[in-house]
Design a protein around this motif. Structure first.
Motif, short mmCIF file in Angstrom:
data_model
loop_
_atom_site.label_atom_id
_atom_site.label_comp_id
_atom_site.label_asym_id
_atom_site.label_seq_id
_atom_site.Cartn_x
_atom_site.Cartn_y
_atom_site.Cartn_z
N ARG A 155 0.82 -1.21 0.00
CA ARG A 155 0.00 0.00 0.00
C ARG A 155 0.85 1.26 0.00
O ARG A 155 0.33 2.37 0.01
N GLY A 156 2.15 1.11 0.00
CA GLY A 156 3.04 2.26 -0.09
C GLY A 156 3.27 3.01 1.20
O GLY A 156 3.71 4.17 1.18
N LEU A 157 3.04 2.36 2.34
CA LEU A 157 3.28 3.02 3.62
C LEU A 157 4.77 3.07 3.93
O LEU A 157 5.56 2.27 3.43
N GLU A 158 5.16 4.00 4.79
CA GLU A 158 6.57 4.15 5.15
C GLU A 158 6.99 3.02 6.07
O GLU A 158 6.40 2.82 7.14
N MET A 159 8.03 2.31 5.67
CA MET A 159 8.57 1.20 6.45
C MET A 159 9.90 1.63 7.06
O MET A 159 10.64 2.43 6.47
N VAL A 160 10.22 1.08 8.22
CA VAL A 160 11.46 1.45 8.92
C VAL A 160 12.11 0.20 9.50
O VAL A 160 11.48 -0.84 9.66
N LYS A 161 13.39 0.32 9.83
CA LYS A 161 14.07 -0.74 10.57
C LYS A 161 13.51 -0.76 11.99
O LYS A 161 13.10 0.27 12.53
N ASN A 162 13.53 -1.92 12.63
CA ASN A 162 12.98 -2.01 13.97
C ASN A 162 13.68 -1.08 14.95
O ASN A 162 13.06 -0.59 15.90
N LYS A 163 14.93 -0.79 14.71
CA LYS A 163 15.68 0.07 15.62
C LYS A 163 15.16 1.50 15.62
O LYS A 163 15.47 2.28 16.54
#
Length: 326
Positions: A155-163
């Motif tokens: 859906r194109g949402l912003e993804m990040v590293k868990n940190k």
């Protein structure tokens, strides 16, 4: 001629009435309930919390005045709290026993009873946005773990590293808890965030976002992403968001029960919230709830020593508080 005059007058009054009616709105938020001591929390820290709550409220008010719909307001307001390291949601989420951050969120709109939720996600920057995407762009209500992340990515949402979610204070809470080798303390309830909105079109919506419990194990999921437990909205009754010891909220069907008390026992939103908190206390559960009805009546109930909370209304009423005696 007289008929035309009466017709024009009636239309003017009807327009004025509808316009004034459209200006009615209300917004209530929470940032978690738990053990809080005014003497133990520095004035600077209190100011910091209240400033962030105020920022969220003011953004919500701006959007409502501009004609935004309730789901838009809920998502934007909760994102302010998710992006703050002060709360147990998004950036400031607590740690699991594995030293990871796992987040849950849900949203429900009262007009259609449509709902969406995600749970156990580790890489979605703003889980409340993912919950809304589930609500509006999937055939499902509840997605979890890797599947929820895959959907969010599609859906194109912003993804990040868990940190990204790491904060030193939450990490130290985990280490201290593990060192003591005991279950979480009530204080660790603090920080779940939520929002309930009545927009200018008369529609209700509620949302909740959390990092769950410090030191949680085995993929534990609490009430926050469970529709009817931690979040519920129905235009006929109310919109509510909960915070506290999730296991009890799930057992009680807490959020839906408030709506049922209003629908079947004709209780006000404040009465229904108080009654449900009473049931929670009887089970030795702790926490709080915010809610509002279609007339903009506000409820902020809890059985702990404090709950980060605030509301504002189109009438100009506004309140931001932390401790029970405020």
């Amino acid at each position: 001629m007289k008929f035309k005059f009466l017709l024009i007058t009636a239309l003017i009054w009807a327009f004025a009435f509808s316009t004034s009616g459209q200006q009615k709105y209300a917004l209530v938020i929470h940032g978690g309930a738990g053990v809080m001591s005014e003497s133990a929390m520095s004035p600077e820290r209190q100011t910091e919390y209240k400033a962030t709550l105020n920022e969220a409220l003011l953004l919500g008010e701006k959007l409502l005045k501009e004609g935004a719909e309730a789901p838009d307001v809920v998502v934007e307001v909760i994102q302010v709290l998710e992006n703050s390291p002060l709360f147990n949601a998004g950036k400031g989420a607590v740690f699991t026993s594995e030293g990871k951050n796992e987040l849950d969120a849900s949203i429900m709109e009262g007009k259609t009873l449509n709902a969406g939720a995600v749970a156990g996600v580790r890489d979605i920057k703003n889980p409340i946005k993912a919950a809304r995407e589930v609500m509006e762009h999937s055939a499902h209500v509840f997605l979890s773990g890797g599947g929820a992340s895959e959907f969010a990515r599609d859906r194109g949402l912003e993804m990040v590293k868990n940190k990204y979610f790491f904060t030193e204070s939450r990490y130290q809470s985990l280490k201290q808890l593990q060192k003591r080798e005991r279950e979480r303390t009530e204080k660790d309830n603090t920080g779940t965030v939520g929002c309930a909105v009545l927009d200018t079109y008369g529609n209700l919506c509620a949302g909740t976002s959390t990092g769950g419990m410090t030191n949680k194990k085995y993929g534990r999921i609490g009430d926050s992403p469970v529709i009817g437990a931690g979040t519920y909205a129905n235009n006929k009754t109310c919109a509510v968001s909960c915070t506290g010891h999730g296991e009890y909220y799930i057992r009680l069907g807490f959020a839906r029960d408030i709506s049922a008390l209003m629908e079947y026992k004709n209780m006000s939103v404040a009465e229904a919230c108080r009654e449900e908190i009473r049931k929670l206390s009887e089970m030795n559960g702790t926490g709080g709830v915010i809610g509002l009805d279609a007339n903009g009546n506000i409820a902020m109930e809890f059985n702990t020593s404090g709950m980060f909370r605030g509301y504002l209304k189109s009438t100009g009423e506004k309140e931001i508080a932390i401790f029970k005696n405020e």
